[in-house]
Design an enzyme around this catalytic site. Structure first.
Site, PDB file in Angstrom:
ATOM      1  N   THR A  50       0.827  -1.201   0.000  1.00 45.68           N
ATOM      2  CA  THR A  50       0.000   0.000   0.000  1.00 45.68           C
ATOM      3  C   THR A  50       0.863   1.253   0.000  1.00 45.68           C
ATOM      4  O   THR A  50       0.652   2.175  -0.793  1.00 45.68           O
ATOM      5  CB  THR A  50      -0.917   0.014   1.235  1.00 45.68           C
ATOM      6  OG1 THR A  50      -1.664  -1.192   1.287  1.00 45.68           O
ATOM      7  CG2 THR A  50      -1.865   1.191   1.195  1.00 45.68           C
ATOM      8  N   THR A  51       1.859   1.295   0.883  1.00 47.98           N
ATOM      9  CA  THR A  51       2.735   2.455   0.989  1.00 47.98           C
ATOM     10  C   THR A  51       3.572   2.630  -0.265  1.00 47.98           C
ATOM     11  O   THR A  51       3.970   3.748  -0.606  1.00 47.98           O
ATOM     12  CB  THR A  51       3.642   2.320   2.226  1.00 47.98           C
ATOM     13  OG1 THR A  51       2.825   2.090   3.365  1.00 47.98           O
ATOM     14  CG2 THR A  51       4.482   3.559   2.451  1.00 47.98           C
ATOM     15  N   TYR A 113     -12.866  -3.737  -2.581  1.00 49.13           N
ATOM     16  CA  TYR A 113     -13.932  -3.320  -3.490  1.00 49.13           C
ATOM     17  C   TYR A 113     -14.961  -4.418  -3.751  1.00 49.13           C
ATOM     18  O   TYR A 113     -16.168  -4.164  -3.715  1.00 49.13           O
ATOM     19  CB  TYR A 113     -13.376  -2.800  -4.823  1.00 49.13           C
ATOM     20  CG  TYR A 113     -14.434  -2.125  -5.668  1.00 49.13           C
ATOM     21  CD1 TYR A 113     -14.899  -0.860  -5.331  1.00 49.13           C
ATOM     22  CD2 TYR A 113     -14.973  -2.744  -6.785  1.00 49.13           C
ATOM     23  CE1 TYR A 113     -15.887  -0.242  -6.089  1.00 49.13           C
ATOM     24  CE2 TYR A 113     -15.954  -2.138  -7.546  1.00 49.13           C
ATOM     25  CZ  TYR A 113     -16.417  -0.882  -7.195  1.00 49.13           C
ATOM     26  OH  TYR A 113     -17.396  -0.273  -7.940  1.00 49.13           O
ATOM     27  N   TYR A 139      -2.922  -9.824   5.310  1.00 50.94           N
ATOM     28  CA  TYR A 139      -2.978  -8.395   5.630  1.00 50.94           C
ATOM     29  C   TYR A 139      -4.430  -8.014   5.877  1.00 50.94           C
ATOM     30  O   TYR A 139      -5.236  -7.962   4.960  1.00 50.94           O
ATOM     31  CB  TYR A 139      -2.375  -7.586   4.485  1.00 50.94           C
ATOM     32  CG  TYR A 139      -2.233  -6.098   4.744  1.00 50.94           C
ATOM     33  CD1 TYR A 139      -2.440  -5.539   6.000  1.00 50.94           C
ATOM     34  CD2 TYR A 139      -1.869  -5.248   3.706  1.00 50.94           C
ATOM     35  CE1 TYR A 139      -2.299  -4.183   6.217  1.00 50.94           C
ATOM     36  CE2 TYR A 139      -1.716  -3.883   3.917  1.00 50.94           C
ATOM     37  CZ  TYR A 139      -1.934  -3.361   5.166  1.00 50.94           C
ATOM     38  OH  TYR A 139      -1.796  -2.016   5.381  1.00 50.94           O
ATOM     39  N   ARG A 144      -9.352  -0.066   4.600  1.00 52.42           N
ATOM     40  CA  ARG A 144      -9.062   0.126   3.176  1.00 52.42           C
ATOM     41  C   ARG A 144      -9.825  -0.845   2.278  1.00 52.42           C
ATOM     42  O   ARG A 144     -10.125  -0.526   1.131  1.00 52.42           O
ATOM     43  CB  ARG A 144      -7.560  -0.039   2.916  1.00 52.42           C
ATOM     44  CG  ARG A 144      -6.712   1.138   3.360  1.00 52.42           C
ATOM     45  CD  ARG A 144      -5.262   0.941   2.946  1.00 52.42           C
ATOM     46  NE  ARG A 144      -4.423   2.064   3.347  1.00 52.42           N
ATOM     47  CZ  ARG A 144      -4.227   3.158   2.609  1.00 52.42           C
ATOM     48  NH1 ARG A 144      -4.799   3.269   1.426  1.00 52.42           N
ATOM     49  NH2 ARG A 144      -3.439   4.130   3.050  1.00 52.42           N
ATOM     50  N   LYS A 167      -0.635  -9.465   9.368  1.00 50.96           N
ATOM     51  CA  LYS A 167      -0.393  -8.055   9.652  1.00 50.96           C
ATOM     52  C   LYS A 167      -1.717  -7.447  10.057  1.00 50.96           C
ATOM     53  O   LYS A 167      -2.692  -7.480   9.305  1.00 50.96           O
ATOM     54  CB  LYS A 167       0.180  -7.330   8.428  1.00 50.96           C
ATOM     55  CG  LYS A 167       0.364  -5.826   8.650  1.00 50.96           C
ATOM     56  CD  LYS A 167       0.827  -5.116   7.386  1.00 50.96           C
ATOM     57  CE  LYS A 167       0.914  -3.609   7.621  1.00 50.96           C
ATOM     58  NZ  LYS A 167       1.293  -2.865   6.384  1.00 50.96           N
ATOM     59  N   ILE A 207       5.275  -3.999  10.507  1.00 47.27           N
ATOM     60  CA  ILE A 207       5.423  -3.635   9.099  1.00 47.27           C
ATOM     61  C   ILE A 207       4.925  -2.203   9.021  1.00 47.27           C
ATOM     62  O   ILE A 207       3.720  -1.956   9.038  1.00 47.27           O
ATOM     63  CB  ILE A 207       4.623  -4.565   8.166  1.00 47.27           C
ATOM     64  CG1 ILE A 207       5.054  -6.024   8.365  1.00 47.27           C
ATOM     65  CG2 ILE A 207       4.811  -4.148   6.709  1.00 47.27           C
ATOM     66  CD1 ILE A 207       4.212  -7.027   7.588  1.00 47.27           C
TER      67      ILE A 207
END
Length: 325
Positions: A50-51, A113, A139, A144, A167, A207
């Site tokens: 993501t980052t 989504y 994750y 999100r 995570k 993380i």
């Protein structure tokens, strides 16, 4: 088949992907940044998460990031591929290609989504884990993706021999304890502000976004927890607090991290790809006000911090559009 030992490291950086001012991947800056975070204490690198702006990277860029990270790390840190996909077939393909490119592990995000059921999540994660021999970190970030991985689903996924960790970005500390108690999964904090609380109840590591800037203090914190030295760990946590606020509270973490890294001279440009944009004037002022409060972090010197609001303004459109198969 992989064993239940930790194949990931403990201080993992959710790596930003440095871009040029035009929005293309700045490969020399990528190499420099990876070497910097490893040299200051990171023992794991997550590229194209993501980052790292996975949503606007092409598959070719993601695979090259794995290859470059493996080359630069030279065995000093594990290299994980991040991001996954909300299409199971695509996520499986990326996992296989990443394994061939040299990845040491796979961070697989909940499909976003689509909003699948828990049965859909179970099938998605199992099929990705089956597609390679890579160890997998689930994750869980419902803020999100729109869908949490429920406790019962985590228990079932924990039985898969390749799924070794999770995570956590849900912030449910009681569930963290339940999962640690009831499974062999390693827990990685996905919330920069709560790394020490997570470690204190049994998490394996982190993380994080902020350790793009400050991997050293997180190394100190983790090592102190490993040694049972709460005072040293708490001091690191307190010193990091204003920096975490600067990175994580005013704009998306990627945007703030790049703004700060560029101001420190560590990357050539603070550019992000659309639909992300650089901080507006008032957001930049908030970030800078938090930075003014950062004190007592030996590995970071903000004396020569020179943020550039003009360079960060707006967002870029790369030459090759979209994530492609």
């Amino acid at each position: 088949m992989i064993t239940k030992e930790n194949p990931f490291g403990q201080v993992l950086v959710a790596l930003v992907t440095p871009f040029t001012a035009e929005g293309e991947v700045d490969w020399p800056s990528v190499e420099k940044h990876i070497d910097n975070v490893i040299s200051h204490g990171a023992d794991g690198i997550v590229v194209s998460g993501t980052t790292g702006e996975t949503s606007t990277l092409t598959d070719a860029e993601k695979l090259q990031l794995v290859q470059v990270a493996k080359s630069v790390s030279a065995g000093r840190a594990k290299v994980l591929t991040g991001g996954g996909s909300n299409e199971t077939a695509h996520a499986m393909q990326l996992a296989r290609q990443s394994e061939k490119a040299g990845a040491d592990g796979n961070l697989v995000v909940t499909p976003y989504y689509n909003k699948p059921t828990q049965a859909g999540l179970l099938t998605h994660f199992r099929m990705i884990a089956d597609s390679t021999d890579l160890p997998v970190i689930l994750y869980d970030i419902p803020g999100r993706t729109g869908v949490p991985i429920k406790y019962e689903t985590i228990l079932r996924l924990a039985k898969h021999p390749n799924i070794l960790a999770i995570k956590d970005a849900k912030g449910d500390f009681s569930e963290v304890s339940r999962v640690i108690n009831q499974t062999d999964l390693m827990y990685f904090s996905g919330d920069d502000a709560n790394v020490l609380p997570h470690l204190s109840i049994g998490a394996t590591g982190l993380i994080g976004v902020t350790n793009n800037i400050a991997s050293g203090p997180y190394r100190v914190m983790v090592d102190a927890v490993n040694a049972g030295d709460l005072a040293t760990a708490t001091a690191a946590h307190q010193a990091l607090e204003p920096l975490v606020r600067a990175v994580m509270t005013h704009v998306p973490g990627t945007v703030a991290a790049k703004y700060i890294l560029h101001g420190l001279g560590r990357i050539s440009s603070p550019r992000v790809r659309l639909p992300l944009v650089g901080p507006e004037e008032w957001e930049a002022a908030q970030i800078e006000n938090e930075i003014d409060l950062v004190k007592g972090i030996p590995s970071i010197d903000f004396t020569n911090f020179r943020p550039d609001r003009n360079a960060a303004a707006g967002g870029a459109l790369p030459k090759v559009a979209g994530t492609t198969r």
